[in-house]
Design a protein around this motif. Structure first.
Motif, PDB file in Angstrom:
ATOM      1  N   ARG A   1       0.833  -1.206   0.000  1.00  0.00           N
ATOM      2  CA  ARG A   1       0.000   0.000   0.000  1.00  0.00           C
ATOM      3  C   ARG A   1       0.864   1.251   0.000  1.00  0.00           C
ATOM      4  N   MET A   2       0.609   2.152  -0.920  1.00  0.00           N
ATOM      5  CA  MET A   2       1.223   3.476  -0.865  1.00  0.00           C
ATOM      6  C   MET A   2       0.637   4.272   0.299  1.00  0.00           C
ATOM      7  N   ASP A   3      -0.681   4.261   0.377  1.00  0.00           N
ATOM      8  CA  ASP A   3      -1.396   4.905   1.474  1.00  0.00           C
ATOM      9  C   ASP A   3      -1.767   3.822   2.471  1.00  0.00           C
ATOM     10  N   GLN A   4      -1.073   3.788   3.603  1.00  0.00           N
ATOM     11  CA  GLN A   4      -1.251   2.686   4.532  1.00  0.00           C
ATOM     12  C   GLN A   4      -2.515   2.793   5.376  1.00  0.00           C
ATOM     13  N   SER A   5      -3.327   3.817   5.095  1.00  0.00           N
ATOM     14  CA  SER A   5      -4.621   3.902   5.765  1.00  0.00           C
ATOM     15  C   SER A   5      -5.708   3.150   4.997  1.00  0.00           C
ATOM     16  N   GLN A   6      -5.412   2.732   3.769  1.00  0.00           N
ATOM     17  CA  GLN A   6      -6.419   2.006   2.997  1.00  0.00           C
ATOM     18  C   GLN A   6      -6.480   0.563   3.465  1.00  0.00           C
ATOM     19  N   ALA A   7      -7.615  -0.099   3.197  1.00  0.00           N
ATOM     20  CA  ALA A   7      -7.834  -1.448   3.699  1.00  0.00           C
ATOM     21  C   ALA A   7      -7.184  -2.526   2.840  1.00  0.00           C
ATOM     22  N   LEU A   8      -7.280  -2.396   1.527  1.00  0.00           N
ATOM     23  CA  LEU A   8      -6.817  -3.451   0.630  1.00  0.00           C
ATOM     24  C   LEU A   8      -5.303  -3.556   0.616  1.00  0.00           C
ATOM     25  N   THR A   9      -4.797  -4.769   0.849  1.00  0.00           N
ATOM     26  CA  THR A   9      -3.369  -5.068   0.745  1.00  0.00           C
ATOM     27  C   THR A   9      -3.157  -6.113  -0.352  1.00  0.00           C
ATOM     28  N   ALA A  10      -1.911  -6.342  -0.688  1.00  0.00           N
ATOM     29  CA  ALA A  10      -1.601  -7.368  -1.678  1.00  0.00           C
ATOM     30  C   ALA A  10      -1.993  -8.755  -1.175  1.00  0.00           C
ATOM     31  N   ALA A  11      -1.873  -8.978   0.132  1.00  0.00           N
ATOM     32  CA  ALA A  11      -2.266 -10.271   0.700  1.00  0.00           C
ATOM     33  C   ALA A  11      -3.764 -10.497   0.539  1.00  0.00           C
ATOM     34  N   ASN A  12      -4.567  -9.459   0.786  1.00  0.00           N
ATOM     35  CA  ASN A  12      -6.020  -9.584   0.579  1.00  0.00           C
ATOM     36  C   ASN A  12      -6.309 -10.000  -0.858  1.00  0.00           C
ATOM     37  N   LEU A  13      -5.646  -9.338  -1.778  1.00  0.00           N
ATOM     38  CA  LEU A  13      -5.891  -9.578  -3.194  1.00  0.00           C
ATOM     39  C   LEU A  13      -5.474 -10.995  -3.595  1.00  0.00           C
ATOM     40  N   ILE A  14      -4.274 -11.390  -3.212  1.00  0.00           N
ATOM     41  CA  ILE A  14      -3.749 -12.713  -3.577  1.00  0.00           C
ATOM     42  C   ILE A  14      -4.600 -13.835  -3.001  1.00  0.00           C
ATOM     43  N   ASN A  15      -5.102 -13.648  -1.794  1.00  0.00           N
ATOM     44  CA  ASN A  15      -5.778 -14.747  -1.091  1.00  0.00           C
ATOM     45  C   ASN A  15      -7.296 -14.773  -1.241  1.00  0.00           C
ATOM     46  N   THR A  16      -7.893 -13.741  -1.836  1.00  0.00           N
ATOM     47  CA  THR A  16      -9.355 -13.707  -1.950  1.00  0.00           C
ATOM     48  C   THR A  16      -9.868 -13.574  -3.383  1.00  0.00           C
ATOM     49  N   TYR A  17      -9.064 -13.064  -4.296  1.00  0.00           N
ATOM     50  CA  TYR A  17      -9.549 -12.861  -5.658  1.00  0.00           C
ATOM     51  C   TYR A  17      -9.655 -14.202  -6.389  1.00  0.00           C
ATOM     52  N   ALA A  18     -10.617 -14.293  -7.286  1.00  0.00           N
ATOM     53  CA  ALA A  18     -10.792 -15.496  -8.101  1.00  0.00           C
ATOM     54  C   ALA A  18      -9.606 -15.673  -9.041  1.00  0.00           C
ATOM     55  N   GLU A  19      -9.373 -16.911  -9.428  1.00  0.00           N
ATOM     56  CA  GLU A  19      -8.245 -17.227 -10.317  1.00  0.00           C
ATOM     57  C   GLU A  19      -8.285 -16.388 -11.591  1.00  0.00           C
ATOM     58  N   ARG A  20      -9.466 -16.263 -12.174  1.00  0.00           N
ATOM     59  CA  ARG A  20      -9.598 -15.497 -13.407  1.00  0.00           C
ATOM     60  C   ARG A  20      -9.234 -14.031 -13.207  1.00  0.00           C
ATOM     61  N   ASP A  21      -9.667 -13.462 -12.071  1.00  0.00           N
ATOM     62  CA  ASP A  21      -9.362 -12.057 -11.793  1.00  0.00           C
ATOM     63  C   ASP A  21      -7.865 -11.849 -11.576  1.00  0.00           C
ATOM     64  N   LEU A  22      -7.218 -12.784 -10.888  1.00  0.00           N
ATOM     65  CA  LEU A  22      -5.771 -12.696 -10.695  1.00  0.00           C
ATOM     66  C   LEU A  22      -5.048 -12.756 -12.042  1.00  0.00           C
ATOM     67  N   ALA A  23      -5.459 -13.665 -12.900  1.00  0.00           N
ATOM     68  CA  ALA A  23      -4.830 -13.791 -14.212  1.00  0.00           C
ATOM     69  C   ALA A  23      -4.978 -12.501 -15.014  1.00  0.00           C
ATOM     70  N   ASN A  24      -6.149 -11.883 -14.937  1.00  0.00           N
ATOM     71  CA  ASN A  24      -6.373 -10.622 -15.656  1.00  0.00           C
ATOM     72  C   ASN A  24      -5.465  -9.518 -15.129  1.00  0.00           C
ATOM     73  N   ILE A  25      -5.302  -9.453 -13.810  1.00  0.00           N
ATOM     74  CA  ILE A  25      -4.423  -8.444 -13.214  1.00  0.00           C
ATOM     75  C   ILE A  25      -2.986  -8.631 -13.687  1.00  0.00           C
ATOM     76  N   PHE A  26      -2.512  -9.863 -13.652  1.00  0.00           N
ATOM     77  CA  PHE A  26      -1.123 -10.133 -14.042  1.00  0.00           C
ATOM     78  C   PHE A  26      -0.898  -9.820 -15.524  1.00  0.00           C
ATOM     79  N   TYR A  27      -1.906 -10.102 -16.340  1.00  0.00           N
ATOM     80  CA  TYR A  27      -1.764  -9.871 -17.777  1.00  0.00           C
ATOM     81  C   TYR A  27      -1.883  -8.379 -18.115  1.00  0.00           C
ATOM     82  N   GLN A  28      -2.882  -7.712 -17.562  1.00  0.00           N
ATOM     83  CA  GLN A  28      -3.145  -6.310 -17.909  1.00  0.00           C
ATOM     84  C   GLN A  28      -2.122  -5.361 -17.298  1.00  0.00           C
ATOM     85  N   TYR A  29      -1.744  -5.592 -16.047  1.00  0.00           N
ATOM     86  CA  TYR A  29      -0.875  -4.647 -15.348  1.00  0.00           C
ATOM     87  C   TYR A  29       0.583  -5.070 -15.316  1.00  0.00           C
TER      88      TYR A  29
END
Length: 298
Positions: free
Chosen positions: A126-154
Motif C-alpha cells: 500500500r502506498m497509502d497505509q490507511s487504505q484497507a486493501l493489501t496485496a495479501a487480501n488480493l492474492i488470497n481472496t480474488y478469483a483465479e480469473r481475476d488474478l490472471a487478468n491483473i497479471f496480464y493487464q498490469y
C-alpha cells in the motif's frame, strides 16, 4: 540484532530536463503532486528563491521525509497528505505541475512495506497505509480469473493464467518471498533466447499487484484529465513515468485533452551519464504539455 531501517532518500530523475521543460521561474507557484523524499522540490526551491511549492504525497513516510528535507524553506512550501487524484486546489492555480510516478527506491528498500521480493515481509504494497486493501487480501481472496487478468493487464505477464492457477492452489500466501517462490515454480523452464532471464520471474507479478492494490492507472487517468484545470494559462504539466502502461496513459490523455498543447512530441529520456549513475533513470520518460491560453468570452 535490531535492523536499521533505511532513510527515505529521493534522488530525482531528469531534474534538469524537468526544470527546463516546465520553464520554471522565480515568483512562480508549483505543484509537486508526488513529492516523495522532496528531491525535485528541493532543487526548485534552492534554484529559484522566490518560488512557492505545494507538495502532495499519499505515503505518510515520504511526506514526513519531505517535510524534514524542505523545512529550511519555511512557508514557501505547503504539505498535504493526499493522493493526487483526490486533491482540490480550490481557487489556487499553478505555473507548473510535476508528477513523478511509480514506487521509489526508498519504498522498495523498506522490507516491511512489502513492495519487493528481495526481503521476506508481509504482502502489503500500500502506498497509502490507511487504505484497507493489501496485496495479501488480493492474492488470497480474488478469483483465479481475476488474478490472471491483473497479471496480464498490469504486468504484461504472458504466463498469467499458469501463475494464477498455481497461486490459488497454494493459498494462503502471506509473504513476499513465498509469493515469489510460487510464481517462479509456475513458470516453464526458460528455453532458447529466453534461456537466461534478465529479470526475476516474479517481477511482472509484483508490478501488477502494486498497480492493482493502489489503483495506479485509474488515479493517473483521473489526474491527467483534471490537472490541466489547475494550471494558469501557459502553465506546464510534466509527468515522469517508468513503464509502458503509465507512459501510454500520459501520452494519450494529454493528446486528447482540449486544454493542453503537447510540448514533447517524443518523451525525454535520461542521458547515458544519468542512467549510469542512477539505475532508476534507465526506464524514465518525461512528457510535457502546456495549458492553452484561456480566451475570455465577451
Amino acid at each position: 540484532m535490531e535492523l536499521k531501517q533505511p532513510t527515505f532518500q529521493h534522488t530525482p530523475v531528469l531534474s534538469d530536463e524537468l526544470i527546463q521543460g516546465l520553464a520554471i521561474h522565480d515568483q512562480g507557484c508549483y505543484l509537486d503532486a508526488t513529492v516523495g523524499g522532496g528531491g525535485h522540490s528541493a532543487l526548485i526551491l534552492a534554484k529559484f528563491p522566490q518560488t512557492r511549492v505545494v507538495a502532495l504525497d499519499q505515503d505518510t513516510q515520504a511526506l514526513t521525509a519531505a517535510q524534514s528535507r524542505l523545512a529550511q524553506y519555511g512557508d514557501r512550501v505547503q504539505f498535504w497528505h493526499r493522493n493526487f487524484a483526490t486533491y482540490d486546489p480550490g481557487e489556487l492555480r499553478f505555473d507548473g505541475i510535476i508528477a513523478d510516478l511509480g514506487v521509489s527506491s526508498a519504498q522498495l528498500d523498506q522490507p516491511e512495506r512489502g513492495f519487493s521480493f528481495r526481503h521476506e515481509a508481509d504482502l502489503d504494497m500500500r502506498m497509502d497505509q490507511s487504505q484497507a486493501l493489501t496485496a495479501a487480501n488480493l492474492i488470497n481472496t480474488y478469483a483465479e480469473r481475476d488474478l490472471a487478468n491483473i497479471f496480464y493487464q498490469y504486468g504484461e505477464e504472458r504466463f498469467s493464467r499458469r501463475i494464477a492457477r498455481k497461486i490459488v492452489s497454494k493459498r494462503p500466501i502471506n509473504t513476499t518471498t513465498a509469493l515469489a517462490q510460487v510464481v517462479a515454480s509456475a513458470l516453464p523452464p526458460p528455453k532458447g533466447r529466453h534461456r537466461h532471464r534478465k529479470i526475476h520471474p516474479a517481477t511482472r507479478v509484483f508490478q501488477a499487484l502494486r498497480i492493482a492494490v493502489n489503483q495506479e492507472l485509474q488515479v493517473l487517468e483521473k489526474f491527467i484529465d483534471t490537472a490541466p484545470t489547475w494550471l494558469t494559462s501557459g502553465g506546464r504539466l510534466g509527468v515522469i513515468s517508468f513503464h509502458s502502461l503509465e507512459d501510454r496513459i500520459v501520452k494519450h490523455h494529454v493528446r486528447q485533452n482540449a486544454l493542453l498543447q503537447v510540448i514533447t512530441k517524443k518523451p525525454i529520456v535520461a542521458s547515458e551519464l544519468e542512467r549510469a549513475e542512477n539505475s532508476r533513470a534507465r526506464s524514465a520518460k518525461l512528457r510535457i504539455a502546456e495549458r492553452i491560453a484561456v480566451v475570455s468570452s465577451t
